[in-house]
Design a protein around this motif. Structure first.
Motif, PDB file in Angstrom:
ATOM      1  N   ARG A   1      37.967  47.038  37.199  1.00 35.14           N
ATOM      2  CA  ARG A   1      38.698  47.084  35.528  1.00 35.14           C
ATOM      3  C   ARG A   1      39.685  45.528  36.042  1.00 35.14           C
ATOM      4  O   ARG A   1      39.963  45.712  36.735  1.00 35.14           O
ATOM      5  CB  ARG A   1      39.437  48.626  36.014  1.00 35.14           C
ATOM      6  N   LEU A   2      39.790  44.948  34.383  1.00 33.41           N
ATOM      7  CA  LEU A   2      40.644  44.261  34.651  1.00 33.41           C
ATOM      8  C   LEU A   2      41.166  44.178  33.194  1.00 33.41           C
ATOM      9  O   LEU A   2      41.368  44.385  32.539  1.00 33.41           O
ATOM     10  CB  LEU A   2      39.099  42.767  34.051  1.00 33.41           C
ATOM     11  N   PRO A   3      42.899  44.405  33.950  1.00 32.45           N
ATOM     12  CA  PRO A   3      43.646  44.633  33.308  1.00 32.45           C
ATOM     13  C   PRO A   3      44.523  43.663  32.000  1.00 32.45           C
ATOM     14  O   PRO A   3      44.094  42.373  33.194  1.00 32.45           O
ATOM     15  CB  PRO A   3      45.123  45.673  34.042  1.00 32.45           C
ATOM     16  N   ASN A   4      44.755  43.252  30.654  1.00 31.14           N
ATOM     17  CA  ASN A   4      45.122  41.959  30.386  1.00 31.14           C
ATOM     18  C   ASN A   4      45.066  40.961  30.234  1.00 31.14           C
ATOM     19  O   ASN A   4      44.674  39.758  30.591  1.00 31.14           O
ATOM     20  CB  ASN A   4      46.726  42.216  31.021  1.00 31.14           C
ATOM     21  N   PRO A   5      42.920  41.347  29.743  1.00 28.11           N
ATOM     22  CA  PRO A   5      42.831  40.160  30.222  1.00 28.11           C
ATOM     23  C   PRO A   5      43.074  39.089  29.311  1.00 28.11           C
ATOM     24  O   PRO A   5      43.379  39.418  28.081  1.00 28.11           O
ATOM     25  CB  PRO A   5      41.319  40.328  29.138  1.00 28.11           C
ATOM     26  N   GLN A   6      43.026  37.386  29.046  1.00 26.79           N
ATOM     27  CA  GLN A   6      43.557  36.477  28.038  1.00 26.79           C
ATOM     28  C   GLN A   6      42.448  36.180  26.910  1.00 26.79           C
ATOM     29  O   GLN A   6      41.059  36.537  27.869  1.00 26.79           O
ATOM     30  CB  GLN A   6      43.315  35.509  28.644  1.00 26.79           C
ATOM     31  N   PRO A   7      42.311  35.359  26.203  1.00 24.17           N
ATOM     32  CA  PRO A   7      41.267  35.498  25.401  1.00 24.17           C
ATOM     33  C   PRO A   7      40.138  34.480  26.046  1.00 24.17           C
ATOM     34  O   PRO A   7      40.216  34.198  26.888  1.00 24.17           O
ATOM     35  CB  PRO A   7      42.035  33.902  24.208  1.00 24.17           C
ATOM     36  N   GLY A   8      38.843  35.186  25.391  1.00 24.29           N
ATOM     37  CA  GLY A   8      37.922  34.451  26.141  1.00 24.29           C
ATOM     38  C   GLY A   8      36.504  34.939  26.009  1.00 24.29           C
ATOM     39  O   GLY A   8      36.443  36.364  25.023  1.00 24.29           O
ATOM     40  N   VAL A   9      35.715  34.312  26.183  1.00 24.75           N
ATOM     41  CA  VAL A   9      34.127  35.105  26.132  1.00 24.75           C
ATOM     42  C   VAL A   9      33.626  35.634  27.461  1.00 24.75           C
ATOM     43  O   VAL A   9      33.317  34.890  28.211  1.00 24.75           O
ATOM     44  CB  VAL A   9      33.216  33.820  25.834  1.00 24.75           C
ATOM     45  N   TYR A  10      33.653  36.842  27.819  1.00 28.86           N
ATOM     46  CA  TYR A  10      33.018  38.317  29.037  1.00 28.86           C
ATOM     47  C   TYR A  10      32.018  38.065  28.841  1.00 28.86           C
ATOM     48  O   TYR A  10      31.963  39.038  27.955  1.00 28.86           O
ATOM     49  CB  TYR A  10      34.417  39.010  29.120  1.00 28.86           C
ATOM     50  N   ARG A  11      30.859  38.549  30.161  1.00 24.96           N
ATOM     51  CA  ARG A  11      30.196  38.894  30.196  1.00 24.96           C
ATOM     52  C   ARG A  11      29.960  39.734  31.543  1.00 24.96           C
ATOM     53  O   ARG A  11      31.019  38.744  32.578  1.00 24.96           O
ATOM     54  CB  ARG A  11      28.667  38.334  29.676  1.00 24.96           C
ATOM     55  N   VAL A  12      28.462  40.439  32.033  1.00 21.92           N
ATOM     56  CA  VAL A  12      28.772  40.742  33.429  1.00 21.92           C
ATOM     57  C   VAL A  12      26.941  40.285  33.875  1.00 21.92           C
ATOM     58  O   VAL A  12      26.243  40.567  33.192  1.00 21.92           O
ATOM     59  CB  VAL A  12      28.824  42.638  32.967  1.00 21.92           C
ATOM     60  N   GLU A  13      27.629  39.876  35.630  1.00 22.44           N
ATOM     61  CA  GLU A  13      26.245  39.656  36.051  1.00 22.44           C
ATOM     62  C   GLU A  13      25.881  40.691  37.058  1.00 22.44           C
ATOM     63  O   GLU A  13      27.165  40.876  38.072  1.00 22.44           O
ATOM     64  CB  GLU A  13      25.925  38.847  36.314  1.00 22.44           C
ATOM     65  N   VAL A  14      25.157  41.473  37.633  1.00 22.23           N
ATOM     66  CA  VAL A  14      24.815  42.347  38.686  1.00 22.23           C
ATOM     67  C   VAL A  14      23.564  42.125  39.671  1.00 22.23           C
ATOM     68  O   VAL A  14      22.643  41.938  39.014  1.00 22.23           O
ATOM     69  CB  VAL A  14      24.462  43.614  37.949  1.00 22.23           C
ATOM     70  N   TYR A  15      24.395  41.760  40.882  1.00 26.67           N
ATOM     71  CA  TYR A  15      23.717  41.599  42.139  1.00 26.67           C
ATOM     72  C   TYR A  15      23.238  43.289  42.886  1.00 26.67           C
ATOM     73  O   TYR A  15      24.250  43.498  43.392  1.00 26.67           O
ATOM     74  CB  TYR A  15      23.608  40.414  43.258  1.00 26.67           C
TER      75      TYR A  15
END
Length: 346
Positions: free
Chosen positions: A310-324
């Motif tokens: 959980r990431l509260p209050n994210p700032q502007p940006g381009v977000y993605r996820v990698e899982v290993y």
């Protein structure tokens, strides 16, 4: 409620340089556990004309094409005719979008191999069109995994060892392009089939083996109901928007993965552009504990070994996820599409 469907993209059939018709390929897809497949024969829609889009063995079979000049290959979908591969890249990509279709740069950073010296990378990324990117390609990685005859033999016998994360330069370019527009991404198998070698797990063995490697999982607002027109629209809309995630099934299968942005009233999925405001929360949910990395603007923002993040209050940006996944040898498992959190216009 959202619906996740696992599909295999970038498949070649007997209508170009593959080895089977739609029915045999759909049978392999059914055995592999996929729900849909997308055909991309080289420079032709002959399979569409001969067999048509349809349900076979419970598998939704959709048809696109791959424009294949010497290099700068382009996967295209929802088109009526295949652009001439003798045109310039900008021209054939433009023609795809002029028809109302969409597409993805195919294996854009494929490395040349001294044993198979053909160069099939993408040279010109400066296209003023909303193209997507095939960021992960199984056959491309296999071709790049060896440089000697001894290495070829090893890759031939043990192709599982060849599947690495997507090329870093591909991911970097994808993240940078995402700062200015939506850039959908897919994983492609680039399957050609071949003779059946029984138990030997090699790239030439069967469509069935190849379909158990890379998948593109779409996230749909509506379920697939067996209605060809409606289900086709469901899948293609998700791919075009980037409402999907990429899975290495050799690391593990996954029925449900969630990466979304929410506030008290609304929820946004992969492929969505959202204007920044207070009170937003980014969430990641996995079926089992694994190593999660949240990437922001091309760099690791935070990471944790967990089942959810959980990431509260994210700032502007381009977000993605990698899982290993894996304790001693973490293997690339899941790569999400972006969520685009844009700065509020003042």
């Amino acid at each position: 409620m959202l619906y996740n469907y696992s599909g295999v993209l970038h498949i070649h059939t007997k209508y170009s340089d593959g080895s089977a018709d739609f029915r045999r390929i759909a049978k392999a897809a059914h055995k592999s556990g996929a729900r849909f497949i997308v055909i991309n024969d080289h420079d032709t829609l002959q399979g569409l004309y001969q067999e048509g889009e349809q349900y076979l063995n419970g598998i939704l079979v959709l048809v696109g094409s791959e424009v294949t000049p010497e290099r700068n290959h382009f996967l295209c979908y929802d088109i009526n005719s295949v652009p001439d591969n003798k045109l310039q890249p900008r021209e054939y990509v433009q023609e795809v979008y002029r028809q109302g279709g969409f597409g993805f740069l195919a294996h854009p950073d494929q490395k040349s191999n001294p044993l198979f010296p053909a160069k099939m990378h993408w040279e010109n990324w400066d296209l003023d069109m909303p193209y997507g990117i095939e960021v992960w390609n199984y056959f491309s990685q296999w071709m790049s995994s060896f440089k000697t005859k001894r290495g070829l033999l090893k890759s031939f016998l043990f192709p599982k060892l060849c599947l690495a994360p997507p090329q870093p330069q591909t991911l970097w370019r994808w993240d940078q392009l995402g700062k200015t527009r939506i850039v959908p991404a897919i994983a492609g198998v680039d399957a050609h089939g071949g003779r059946q070698f029984g138990w030997i797990p090699n790239i030439l063995s069967s469509y069935l083996y190849q379909f158990k490697t890379l998948r593109t999982h779409v996230v749909c607002q509506n379920p697939l109901r067996g209605d060809l027109a409606a289900d086709r629209s469901n899948i293609l809309c998700a791919l075009k928007k980037g409402c999907c995630y990429l899975v290495n099934h050799l690391a593990d299968q996954v029925e449900h993965f969630s990466f979304y942005l929410q506030d008290a009233e609304q929820c946004w999925q992969m492929g969505d552009e959202v204007t920044h405001k207070p009170g937003l929360v980014l969430r990641v949910k996995l079926p089992v504990k694994a190593h999660i990395k949240i990437i922001k603007d091309g760099k690791i923002f935070t990471q944790s070994k967990a089942k959810s993040l959980r990431l509260p209050n994210p700032q502007p940006g381009v977000y993605r996820v990698e899982v290993y996944k894996g304790r001693f040898w973490p293997r690339p498992w899941i790569f999400s599409n972006h969520i685009y959190l844009r700065e509020a216009v003042k």
